[in-house]
Scaffold this motif. Structure first.
Motif, mmCIF file in Angstrom:
data_model
loop_
_atom_site.group_PDB
_atom_site.id
_atom_site.type_symbol
_atom_site.label_atom_id
_atom_site.label_comp_id
_atom_site.label_asym_id
_atom_site.label_seq_id
_atom_site.Cartn_x
_atom_site.Cartn_y
_atom_site.Cartn_z
ATOM 1 N N GLN A 202 -4.620 -35.709 4.856
ATOM 2 C CA GLN A 202 -3.646 -34.664 5.154
ATOM 3 C C GLN A 202 -4.371 -33.336 5.403
ATOM 4 N N PHE A 203 -3.813 -32.528 6.285
ATOM 5 C CA PHE A 203 -4.389 -31.222 6.565
ATOM 6 C C PHE A 203 -4.011 -30.203 5.491
ATOM 7 N N GLU A 204 -4.933 -29.291 5.243
ATOM 8 C CA GLU A 204 -4.680 -28.182 4.335
ATOM 9 C C GLU A 204 -5.005 -26.882 5.074
ATOM 10 N N TRP A 205 -4.011 -26.011 5.175
ATOM 11 C CA TRP A 205 -4.139 -24.770 5.949
ATOM 12 C C TRP A 205 -4.221 -23.565 5.021
ATOM 13 N N ARG A 206 -5.130 -22.649 5.341
ATOM 14 C CA ARG A 206 -5.289 -21.422 4.563
ATOM 15 C C ARG A 206 -5.259 -20.213 5.503
ATOM 16 N N CYS A 207 -4.546 -19.179 5.091
ATOM 17 C CA CYS A 207 -4.447 -17.941 5.866
ATOM 18 C C CYS A 207 -5.029 -16.791 5.052
ATOM 19 N N PHE A 208 -5.754 -15.922 5.734
ATOM 20 C CA PHE A 208 -6.401 -14.795 5.071
ATOM 21 C C PHE A 208 -6.051 -13.500 5.805
ATOM 22 N N GLU A 209 -5.619 -12.505 5.040
ATOM 23 C CA GLU A 209 -5.364 -11.175 5.573
ATOM 24 C C GLU A 209 -6.398 -10.214 4.979
ATOM 25 N N LEU A 210 -7.146 -9.532 5.845
ATOM 26 C CA LEU A 210 -8.198 -8.618 5.408
ATOM 27 C C LEU A 210 -7.676 -7.183 5.388
ATOM 28 N N LYS A 211 -7.842 -6.518 4.240
ATOM 29 C CA LYS A 211 -7.414 -5.128 4.091
ATOM 30 C C LYS A 211 -8.559 -4.334 3.470
ATOM 31 N N VAL A 212 -8.831 -3.142 4.037
ATOM 32 C CA VAL A 212 -9.988 -2.379 3.561
ATOM 33 C C VAL A 212 -9.611 -1.057 2.886
ATOM 34 N N THR A 213 -8.376 -0.593 3.072
ATOM 35 C CA THR A 213 -7.926 0.642 2.431
ATOM 36 C C THR A 213 -6.494 0.452 1.925
ATOM 37 N N LYS A 214 -6.048 1.376 1.093
ATOM 38 C CA LYS A 214 -4.676 1.309 0.593
ATOM 39 C C LYS A 214 -3.687 1.512 1.730
ATOM 40 N N ALA A 215 -4.014 2.400 2.664
ATOM 41 C CA ALA A 215 -3.148 2.617 3.825
ATOM 42 C C ALA A 215 -3.072 1.357 4.674
ATOM 43 N N ASP A 216 -4.193 0.683 4.800
ATOM 44 C CA ASP A 216 -4.241 -0.579 5.549
ATOM 45 C C ASP A 216 -3.374 -1.632 4.861
ATOM 46 N N PHE A 217 -3.441 -1.657 3.537
ATOM 47 C CA PHE A 217 -2.648 -2.610 2.754
ATOM 48 C C PHE A 217 -1.153 -2.369 2.962
ATOM 49 N N HIS A 218 -0.783 -1.108 3.094
ATOM 50 C CA HIS A 218 0.626 -0.757 3.263
ATOM 51 C C HIS A 218 1.044 -0.636 4.734
ATOM 52 N N SER A 219 0.183 -1.086 5.614
ATOM 53 C CA SER A 219 0.481 -1.019 7.048
ATOM 54 C C SER A 219 1.755 -1.789 7.381
ATOM 55 N N SER A 220 2.399 -1.374 8.457
ATOM 56 C CA SER A 220 3.621 -2.056 8.902
ATOM 57 C C SER A 220 3.330 -3.368 9.623
ATOM 58 N N ALA A 221 2.047 -3.644 9.850
ATOM 59 C CA ALA A 221 1.685 -4.901 10.518
ATOM 60 C C ALA A 221 2.153 -6.092 9.693
ATOM 61 N N LYS A 222 2.676 -7.076 10.356
ATOM 62 C CA LYS A 222 3.258 -8.238 9.665
ATOM 63 C C LYS A 222 2.173 -9.043 8.954
ATOM 64 N N LEU A 223 2.458 -9.468 7.740
ATOM 65 C CA LEU A 223 1.555 -10.345 6.991
ATOM 66 C C LEU A 223 1.879 -11.788 7.360
ATOM 67 N N SER A 224 0.933 -12.436 8.000
ATOM 68 C CA SER A 224 1.186 -13.794 8.498
ATOM 69 C C SER A 224 0.742 -14.837 7.481
ATOM 70 N N PHE A 225 1.411 -14.847 6.347
ATOM 71 C CA PHE A 225 1.122 -15.825 5.298
ATOM 72 C C PHE A 225 1.967 -17.071 5.555
ATOM 73 N N ILE A 226 1.500 -17.923 6.452
ATOM 74 C CA ILE A 226 2.281 -19.091 6.875
ATOM 75 C C ILE A 226 1.629 -20.410 6.464
ATOM 76 N N GLY A 227 0.489 -20.346 5.733
ATOM 77 C CA GLY A 227 -0.245 -21.554 5.391
ATOM 78 C C GLY A 227 0.156 -22.158 4.060
ATOM 79 N N HIS A 228 -0.534 -23.250 3.706
ATOM 80 C CA HIS A 228 -0.321 -23.848 2.385
ATOM 81 C C HIS A 228 -0.811 -22.914 1.282
ATOM 82 N N TYR A 229 -1.958 -22.255 1.563
ATOM 83 C CA TYR A 229 -2.528 -21.302 0.609
ATOM 84 C C TYR A 229 -2.841 -20.012 1.383
ATOM 85 N N ASN A 230 -2.442 -18.892 0.806
ATOM 86 C CA ASN A 230 -2.550 -17.622 1.505
ATOM 87 C C ASN A 230 -3.235 -16.580 0.626
ATOM 88 N N TYR A 231 -4.081 -15.757 1.251
ATOM 89 C CA TYR A 231 -4.943 -14.858 0.487
ATOM 90 C C TYR A 231 -5.024 -13.464 1.105
#
Length: 231
Positions: free
Chosen positions: A49-78
């Motif tokens: 079976q396949f196992e999918w992981r998604c990763f979102e990289l953030k480098v600042t607090k402003a980046d973390f709070h960005s309006s950009a959509k968080l694409s956490f669509i995998g089995h495990y998301n980070y």
């Protein structure tokens, strides 16, 4: 444009996933307005079976709070965060989302990556938010894009049109100062091209002069011989 820290984290994450035997690619677009996954990885488990992981990289607090959509669509998301950012946003991270912390090496030239990752918080399993055939197609498409870039790089600038090259040269110095600042690559290219043209013309002129003097010497010698024959 990505910051140098983002690029370091991206490079380190890519190596991290590859070491785990996963297929991995950056910037994978999702269907149905689900955004773009910063990094998507795939591995096949012993049960095939396949196992999918998604990763979102953030480098600042402003980046973390960005309006950009968080694409956490995998089995495990980070979230992948620099170590100094995590304490500032830890309380805002959902329970099911994992966290990898990035630490820079003090001597990156002695390592294969700029830094290393430490698992700070485990991700919980979730159902896929995108149909698996669609995910496979998106992964392959993104990898094909990267292969295309590599092939262009290997073939050099000849694959680009003149207009593309000029546009790239023009933008290479964002801090270009028209009044006394550093010369940008576009100006340097023009200057060097003009210098090369001038040097080529000088060489051509010198060659013409040599040919002219040789011809003149031949004509003088011929006239001298004809004069001697007359007597």
């Amino acid at each position: 444009m990505k910051t140098s820290l983002t690029l370091e984290m991206e490079e380190t994450l890519y190596a991290y996933c590859r070491e785990k035997g996963e297929a991995v690619v950056e910037e994978v677009g999702m269907p149905d307005d689900l955004g773009i996954v910063d990094t998507l990885s795939l591995k096949i488990k012993p049960d095939q079976q396949f196992e999918w992981r998604c990763f979102e990289l953030k480098v600042t607090k402003a980046d973390f709070h960005s309006s950009a959509k968080l694409s956490f669509i995998g089995h495990y998301n980070y979230f992948v965060l620099p170590d100094f950012l995590y304490p500032k946003v830890a309380s805002e991270i959902p329970d099911e989302i994992g966290v990898l912390l990035y630490y820079s090496y003090l001597d990156p030239e002695n390592h294969s990556t700029p830094g290393y990752l430490v698992s700070e918080k485990k991700a919980r399993y979730q159902d896929l938010q995108v149909a698996e055939p669609e995910l496979i197609y998106r992964l392959i498409t993104a990898q094909a894009r990267e292969v295309g870039k590599a092939k262009q790089t290997q073939r050099g600038v000849r694959v680009f049109s003149t207009d593309q090259l000029y546009r790239e040269l023009k933008r290479r110095m964002p801090e270009y100062d028209l009044y006394g600042g550093e010369v940008n690559y576009y100006d340097r290219f023009l200057t060097e091209t003009q210098d090369q043209a001038v040097e080529a013309l000088k060489e051509e002129l010198a060659a013409l002069r040599r040919a002219y003097f040789q011809l003149e010497e031949i004509m003088l010698a011929t006239n001298s011989e004809e004069g001697e024959d007359a007597f």
